[in-house]
Structures are given as structure tokens and as C-alpha cells.
Write an enzyme that holds these catalytic residues in place. Structure first.
Site, PDB file in Angstrom:
ATOM      1  N   SER A 241      40.270  37.890  30.004  1.00 51.93           N
ATOM      2  CA  SER A 241      40.880  39.168  29.600  1.00 51.93           C
ATOM      3  C   SER A 241      42.263  38.868  29.041  1.00 51.93           C
ATOM      4  O   SER A 241      42.868  37.849  29.403  1.00 51.93           O
ATOM      5  CB  SER A 241      41.024  40.081  30.821  1.00 51.93           C
ATOM      6  OG  SER A 241      41.850  41.190  30.524  1.00 51.93           O
TER       7      SER A 241
ATOM      8  N   TYR B 243      43.816  41.179  39.424  1.00 49.73           N
ATOM      9  CA  TYR B 243      42.987  41.060  38.214  1.00 49.73           C
ATOM     10  C   TYR B 243      43.643  40.086  37.226  1.00 49.73           C
ATOM     11  O   TYR B 243      42.985  39.191  36.690  1.00 49.73           O
ATOM     12  CB  TYR B 243      42.823  42.448  37.595  1.00 49.73           C
ATOM     13  CG  TYR B 243      41.860  42.513  36.431  1.00 49.73           C
ATOM     14  CD1 TYR B 243      40.487  42.446  36.635  1.00 49.73           C
ATOM     15  CD2 TYR B 243      42.330  42.649  35.123  1.00 49.73           C
ATOM     16  CE1 TYR B 243      39.599  42.513  35.571  1.00 49.73           C
ATOM     17  CE2 TYR B 243      41.446  42.727  34.057  1.00 49.73           C
ATOM     18  CZ  TYR B 243      40.080  42.660  34.279  1.00 49.73           C
ATOM     19  OH  TYR B 243      39.207  42.728  33.217  1.00 49.73           O
TER      20      TYR B 243
END
Ligand code: NAI
Length: 255
Positions: A145, A158
Site C-alpha cells: 500500500s 496498517y
């Protein structure tokens, strides 16, 4: 010349939904045999049915990517049925968002995200590589990501997990560079899937759309198909392209 996916045995984790499903459908349309790996059985079977409706080849295997025994069992089944793997996409992931800073992040929530998003990719590589080697090499594509490239206030677990995925990608690329295994990762941002809403669950749809329009230079969210197109390139493109983190984010990290 680009390789073809015709007859290539491909396993995609997190293929019951979103990006993984789009990749599964795209790869199957290109002739790959697609193993849909997910812990969501209903969604996984839906993906398999979508593929079969277009005369593609696919099967569902249930896995919890964060669990070692579950990975070992899945890859053993694949080995017995197919004699190895050509393409492995470690894509399953979760994001529990909502703006909790590091100090207020519950330790269990940090551990769970790291277990799925980072440990899950580690286990996928650990148990998947022997199957790629059994076929004389292949491709690994990890879904990271842009959150792994820049800070992500409110989502420390995350961001840290995805930075770890980028690091695992580079390490695996180096460890298997001489064994004909090409390893890259994709760094998307703001792709229109259920996970996107889970990180912004305090906003309604219209607010989210307005916010994203302001925040993304191209003025729209990305589509799962655009990520699938990128994954297809990494599954078939030049083998000199390895150890890279490919950003597909509508220009966000260019700012
Ligand atoms: P999604 O929520 O639609 O799909 C995630 C899939 O992973 C689901 O099918 C879910 O059942 C599966 N999954 C979750 N935990 C699992 C586990 N422990 N074992 C097996 N399967 C599990 O979300 P999306 O967007 O398709 O996410 C795919 C990947 O893309 C994730 O790694 C996510 O972090 C990444 N990503 C997504 C972005 C976006 O904007 N949608 C942006 C950047 C990265």
C-alpha cells in the site's frame, strides 16, 4: 515478448472480494488456473463461479493467511493437485481504521493487523516458494500500500505492516533472484473496495466521495480492475523487473 498466463497455476489470497477478486477474474480470463484463497467461503465461491461462468478454471481453498498450519495445509493441497505454482499473489489484508493514534491503539488491534497484513505475506512466501521452485521458478506479487511508503496517522499498525510487506518483497527478490523467482509488490491507494469504507466508517458515501475527490490528484478513486491490470503486468512482464514497489495511487505520492 511478454509471457502468457495460459495454463499457469496461480494462487491469489484475499480473492473473495475487491482487488483479489478482480485479479482472479483477470488472470482466469488470460487463461490461468486460479486458486481463490480466502477465509470468506461464500465470497470465495462467488469468485470461482464468476470465473466458471466465463469458462475459466478455478477452485476455492479456505485459508487464514495469518495461521501457519492453515497455510501449510493449503500449499500442500495445491502441491498434490497441481505439482507446484507459477504465480503467487499474497493479497489478503485487513484495515481497522478510524483515527486512533499510536498511544491509543489497542495492542490486540495492532497485533491482529500485523498478523494478517505482514505475517500473512511472510507465511505465503515461506510456504509458497517451494511450490514455485518445483515449477522451476515463477512470480510473486504482494499487495502492499502507499501506506507502507509514507506515514499514515491514525493507522500505525496498517502502515507498519505494509512497510514490512515492501521490505519482505525486496528481501525475497534478492534471496530468489538466482532461482528464477521474480518478486514485486503493488502499492495502491484509494481503490474502490469494501476495505476502503472500513477505514472511513464515520463518513457517509457522499462525504467520502467529496473527500477523495479533493485528496486524489486525478480526482477519483481507483478501480480494482486497474490494480488487476498492474498485477497482470507483474505476472507476465519483464523478469528484469524484480524487487520493486509499484505505486498506483492516482498521483497521491507525487505531491
Ligand atoms: P477487501 O476487503 O475487498 O478484500 C480483502 C480480502 O482479504 C477479503 O476477501 C477478506 O476475506 C480477505 N481476508 C482478510 N483477512 C484474511 C485472512 N486472515 N485470511 C484469508 N483471507 C483474508 O479489500 P481490498 O481493497 O480488495 O484489499 C486487498 C488488499 O489491497 C489488502 O492487502 C489491502 O490492504 C490492499 N490495499 C487496498 C487499498 C484500497 O484502497 N482498497 C489500498 C492499498 C492497499
Amino acid at each position: 515478448m511478454a509471457e502468457s498466463l495460459k495454463g499457469k497455476v496461480t494462487l491469489i489470497s484475499g480473492a473473495a472480494s475487491g482487488i483479489g477478486r478482480a485479479c482472479a477474474v483477470r488472470f482466469a480470463n488470460e487463461g490461468a488456473i486460479v486458486i481463490v484463497a480466502d477465509f470468506n467461503e461464500a465470497g470465495g465461491n462467488e469468485t470461482v463461479n464468476l470465473i466458471k461462468q466465463s469458462n475459466g478454471q478455478s477452485e476455492f481453498i479456505r485459508v487464514d493467511v495469518s495461521d501457519s498450519a492453515s497455510n501449510a495445509a493449503m500449499f500442500q493441497t495445491v502441491m498434490e493437485r497441481y505439482g507446484g505454482l507459477d504465480v503467487l499473489m499474497n493479497n489478503a489484508g485487513i484495515a481497522v481504521g478510524g483515527g486512533t493514534g499510536i498511544v491509543d491503539t489497542p495492542e490486540e488491534s495492532f497485533d491482529r493487523i500485523v498478523a494478517v497484513d505482514l505475517r500473512g505475506v511472510f507465511l505465503g512466501i515461506k510456504y509458497g516458494v517451494p511450490l514455485l521452485l518445483a515449477k522451476g521458478g515463477g512470480r510473486i506479487i504482494n499487495t502492499a500500500s502507499v501506506a507502507g511508503l509514507v506515514g499514515y496517522p491514525g493507522n500505525c499498525a496498517y502502515a507498519a505492516a505494509k512497510a514490512g510487506v515492501i521490505s519482505l518483497t525486496k528481501t525475497a527478490a534478492l534471496e530468489y533472484a538466482k532461482s528464477n523467482i521474480v518478486v514485486n509488490c503493488i502499492c495502491p491507494a484509494y481503490v474502490d473496495t469494501p476495505i476502503l469504507n472500513s477505514t472511513r466508517d464515520k463518513l457517509d458515501d457522499e462525504e467520502i466521495k467529496k473527500l477523495l475527490k479533493r485528496r486524489v490528484p486525478v480526482g477519483r478513486v481507483g478501480t480494482p480492475d486497474e490494480i488487476a491490470q498492474t498485477a497482470f503486468y507483474l505476472a507476465t512482464g519483464p523478469t528484469f523487473l524484480t524487487g520493486s514497489a509499484i505505486v498506483i495511487d492516482g498521483g497521491i505520492t507525487a505531491m
